[in-house]
Motif scaffolding. Sequence first.
Motif, PDB file in Angstrom:
ATOM      1  N   LEU A 184       0.795  -1.231   0.000  1.00  0.00           N
ATOM      2  CA  LEU A 184       0.000   0.000   0.000  1.00  0.00           C
ATOM      3  C   LEU A 184       0.829   1.284   0.000  1.00  0.00           C
ATOM      4  N   PRO A 185       1.859   1.437   0.855  1.00  0.00           N
ATOM      5  CA  PRO A 185       2.576   2.720   0.885  1.00  0.00           C
ATOM      6  C   PRO A 185       3.246   3.086  -0.436  1.00  0.00           C
ATOM      7  N   ASN A 186       3.544   2.103  -1.263  1.00  0.00           N
ATOM      8  CA  ASN A 186       4.277   2.365  -2.500  1.00  0.00           C
ATOM      9  C   ASN A 186       3.402   2.326  -3.751  1.00  0.00           C
ATOM     10  N   LYS A 193      -4.306  -1.042 -14.046  1.00  0.00           N
ATOM     11  CA  LYS A 193      -3.687  -2.334 -13.792  1.00  0.00           C
ATOM     12  C   LYS A 193      -3.202  -2.409 -12.344  1.00  0.00           C
ATOM     13  N   ILE A 194      -4.159  -2.582 -11.436  1.00  0.00           N
ATOM     14  CA  ILE A 194      -3.855  -2.569 -10.012  1.00  0.00           C
ATOM     15  C   ILE A 194      -3.044  -3.792  -9.602  1.00  0.00           C
ATOM     16  N   ILE A 198       0.348  -3.604  -7.382  1.00  0.00           N
ATOM     17  CA  ILE A 198       0.534  -4.293  -6.099  1.00  0.00           C
ATOM     18  C   ILE A 198       1.801  -5.139  -6.126  1.00  0.00           C
ATOM     19  N   ALA A 199       1.991  -5.918  -7.195  1.00  0.00           N
ATOM     20  CA  ALA A 199       3.151  -6.804  -7.276  1.00  0.00           C
ATOM     21  C   ALA A 199       4.454  -6.018  -7.347  1.00  0.00           C
ATOM     22  N   ALA A 200       4.460  -4.927  -8.125  1.00  0.00           N
ATOM     23  CA  ALA A 200       5.686  -4.141  -8.285  1.00  0.00           C
ATOM     24  C   ALA A 200       5.975  -3.267  -7.078  1.00  0.00           C
ATOM     25  N   SER A 201       4.976  -3.009  -6.229  1.00  0.00           N
ATOM     26  CA  SER A 201       5.153  -2.128  -5.075  1.00  0.00           C
ATOM     27  C   SER A 201       5.512  -2.875  -3.802  1.00  0.00           C
ATOM     28  N   ALA A 202       5.467  -4.199  -3.826  1.00  0.00           N
ATOM     29  CA  ALA A 202       5.765  -4.974  -2.622  1.00  0.00           C
ATOM     30  C   ALA A 202       7.227  -4.781  -2.217  1.00  0.00           C
ATOM     31  N   PRO A 203       7.506  -4.550  -0.932  1.00  0.00           N
ATOM     32  CA  PRO A 203       8.898  -4.361  -0.490  1.00  0.00           C
ATOM     33  C   PRO A 203       9.767  -5.589  -0.709  1.00  0.00           C
ATOM     34  N   THR A 204       9.171  -6.775  -0.650  1.00  0.00           N
ATOM     35  CA  THR A 204       9.851  -8.026  -0.992  1.00  0.00           C
ATOM     36  C   THR A 204       8.959  -8.781  -1.971  1.00  0.00           C
TER      37      THR A 204
END
Length: 372
Positions: A184-186, A193-194, A198-204
Amino acid sequence: MADIDPWFTRLLPAELAIVVPTFNEVRNVEQLAEAVARALPGVRWEMVFVDDNSSDGTSDKVRRMALADSRIRILHRHNRRGLATACIEGILATAAPYVAVMDSDHQHDERILGEMLARIKQDGVDLVVGSRYTEGGGLGEWSRKRVLASQLATRIASGLTRVPMSDPMSGFFLVRRDAFMRSLPNLSSVGYKILLDIAASAPTPLHIAEVPYTFRTRQHGESKLDTLVLWEYLQLVLDKAFGRYIPARFMSFALVGGFGIVVHFLVLTLLYKLVGASFDQSQAVASVVAISNNFFLNNALTYRDQRLRGRSLLYGWISFNLVCATGAAANIGIADWLFGRNTYWILSAIPGVLISVVWNYAMSSLFTWRRK
């Protein structure tokens, strides 16, 4: 709407929430809710319809459905548009530990929701994607042109997800709440294309599973995809690739400005060389045309989510001209100052251009496309 589950199961907290963004889908929402109920026997679920103030009565229809079935909910948004932001707000509006996102037009196969839920409960799975490209999936009745465009977009997106995923462009997926909250923060919240966001913004990197399905044909209403979704997709890709250094909106603004320079010189050449107008007259007309071109393109592309209409469009055009006139004055002043100190003419011009672009972007964001 027929009740599928015993009445008492609807009083228990929802295990799964299905978030469904809508805009003018009044003929689809009830059929979708009934289809989901048939697909999830014994599952504690709820549906959160996120409606962007539809003009066809979609939100009123969902309210009537909610009065008859406590599993149905409505989140009515006013003066806000956008698929990605609708999905995010819908996910945040439910307490369910698992959340699915799907379209309201019946193109996503609700019958695989049970399998998706079972897969995500396996240890280590953060996200389950309804995939059209994995074995057993398909694109249905898509034209060859649309298939090729989708495949190209998929190849571009695959480099951003950091994990193998056959269909990063899918709009049909199921995610664990804790995994979504980590992303969410990123999130960029740009475009439609949510899943990719979500996948590209995950910290890991997320642990992902896929369930195949065949894309179906829309039953009622018109597709919401238009020619500008490609630009929104480009903005999302730019933001995920370079957003930590340069805002995607600024990159879009600069690209439009670059095109404006081309327009300026085309008009200048046409009037000065072909029509025979004076240089001063040609330069003035070319400046007005280029600035207007930049305004309307930025309104349609860069600030699509804050697009000006009606009287606001006229006021926005006036304020954008004033902002750009000030930026042009700063550009000329800085370039002249550097050139007067024996700086090579190209090196004198570049700082003025850069400062002018930054000024125009910052001031137009404040005065032209300011958020209410």
